[in-house]
Design an enzyme around this catalytic site. Structure first.
Site, short mmCIF file in Angstrom:
data_model
loop_
_atom_site.label_atom_id
_atom_site.label_comp_id
_atom_site.label_asym_id
_atom_site.label_seq_id
_atom_site.Cartn_x
_atom_site.Cartn_y
_atom_site.Cartn_z
N ILE A 97 0.80 -1.21 0.03
CA ILE A 97 0.12 -0.15 0.07
C ILE A 97 0.72 1.44 0.07
O ILE A 97 0.29 2.32 -0.19
CB ILE A 97 -1.03 0.07 1.08
CG1 ILE A 97 -0.36 0.07 2.52
CG2 ILE A 97 -2.15 -0.84 1.02
CD1 ILE A 97 -1.30 -0.11 3.74
N GLY A 98 2.33 1.12 -0.03
CA GLY A 98 2.90 2.36 -0.16
C GLY A 98 4.38 1.78 0.24
O GLY A 98 4.94 0.58 0.40
N GLU A 99 5.29 2.91 -0.24
CA GLU A 99 6.75 2.67 0.09
C GLU A 99 7.15 4.16 0.48
O GLU A 99 6.73 5.20 0.05
CB GLU A 99 7.19 2.05 -1.05
CG GLU A 99 7.49 2.97 -2.31
CD GLU A 99 8.32 2.33 -3.49
OE1 GLU A 99 9.48 2.01 -3.34
OE2 GLU A 99 7.57 1.89 -4.43
N GLY A 100 8.40 4.23 1.18
CA GLY A 100 9.14 5.36 1.59
C GLY A 100 10.56 5.06 1.34
O GLY A 100 11.11 4.07 0.87
N GLY A 101 11.43 5.92 1.82
CA GLY A 101 12.75 5.89 1.70
C GLY A 101 13.47 4.84 2.72
O GLY A 101 14.43 4.03 2.18
N MET A 102 12.50 4.31 3.61
CA MET A 102 13.09 3.16 4.56
C MET A 102 12.65 2.02 4.23
O MET A 102 13.05 0.97 4.76
CB MET A 102 13.24 3.75 6.09
CG MET A 102 14.16 4.91 6.58
SD MET A 102 13.85 5.05 8.22
CE MET A 102 14.12 3.72 9.00
N VAL A 134 5.43 -0.56 2.95
CA VAL A 134 4.20 -0.74 3.79
C VAL A 134 3.18 -1.53 3.04
O VAL A 134 2.82 -1.55 1.95
CB VAL A 134 3.58 0.77 3.98
CG1 VAL A 134 2.45 0.53 4.95
CG2 VAL A 134 4.73 1.63 4.58
N LYS A 149 4.81 -1.57 8.16
CA LYS A 149 6.12 -1.15 7.52
C LYS A 149 7.27 -2.00 7.75
O LYS A 149 7.64 -2.36 8.79
CB LYS A 149 6.51 0.29 8.05
CG LYS A 149 7.65 1.01 7.55
CD LYS A 149 7.57 2.36 7.84
CE LYS A 149 8.66 3.35 6.98
NZ LYS A 149 8.62 4.61 7.64
N ASP A 171 7.82 15.66 8.44
CA ASP A 171 7.61 15.29 7.29
C ASP A 171 5.92 15.18 6.98
O ASP A 171 5.31 14.40 6.63
CB ASP A 171 7.82 13.87 6.81
CG ASP A 171 7.88 13.64 5.11
OD1 ASP A 171 7.97 14.65 4.54
OD2 ASP A 171 7.88 12.41 4.91
#
Length: 176
Positions: A17-22, A25, A41, A134
């Site tokens: 459902i998502g992704e970020g720098g670290m 998700v 996460k 953020d």
């Protein structure tokens, strides 16, 4: 992003459902001891160095300090069988703040009500010495919960704890 695992700890992964720098998700389901959907996460593969593991641990400990209806709450944390850390948070089945407001054609008063939710969550975090750092529309999800439209702040991965968190280590955020 890595291919989604079938299971993370005791949780069955349903979809990304998502992704970020670290990390990535995932929407997942817990079936025991209770049945519920959660967001997990998972620290990205290749980020398992000591410094990144320590930063991820600080995020988990920081989330544990926060208990507010306008902040997605932490439910669990652990390590996968491969040693990748994860954090389980409340799943918020919502939309980013501005998309929700635009699609529903909310009035200025209704938008300000949502903004007050965000302010209440931010104030709670600040009172506990946590700065999000953020805060943006995609990190504020709006959902209808118990017939009430509610804004929830998510993604504290670059948050800064102004006071030491109970990890046994000092601040881990780099300048810049």
């Amino acid at each position: 992003p890595d291919a989604p695992p079938a299971k993370i700890g005791p949780y069955f992964v349903l979809e990304p459902i998502g992704e970020g720098g670290m990390g990535e998700v995932y929407l997942a389901e817990q079936v025991e001891p209770v049945r519920r959907r959660v967001a997990i996460k998972l620290l990205r593969t290749g980020f398992a160095g000591r410094d990144m593991m320590a930063r991820f641990d600080v995020e988990r400990q920081t989330l544990a300090l926060l208990d507010h209806p306008n902040i997605a709450r932490i439910l669990d944390a652990g390590l996968t069988d491969q040693g990748r850390p994860y954090v389980v948070v409340e799943y918020v089945p919502g939309q980013p703040l501005t998309r929700f407001a635009d699609q529903r054609r909310l009035s200025i008063e209704q938008r300000l009500d949502l903004f007050l939710d965000v302010c209440a969550g931010v104030q709670h975090a600040h009172q506990r010495g946590v700065i999000h750092r953020d805060l943006k529309q995609s990190n504020v999800l709006v959902a209808e919960i118990d017939r009430r439209v509610t804004a929830k702040i998510i993604d504290f991965d670059i948050a800064k704890a102004l006071s030491p968190v109970p990890t046994g280590s000092g601040p881990l955020t780099m300048a810049g």
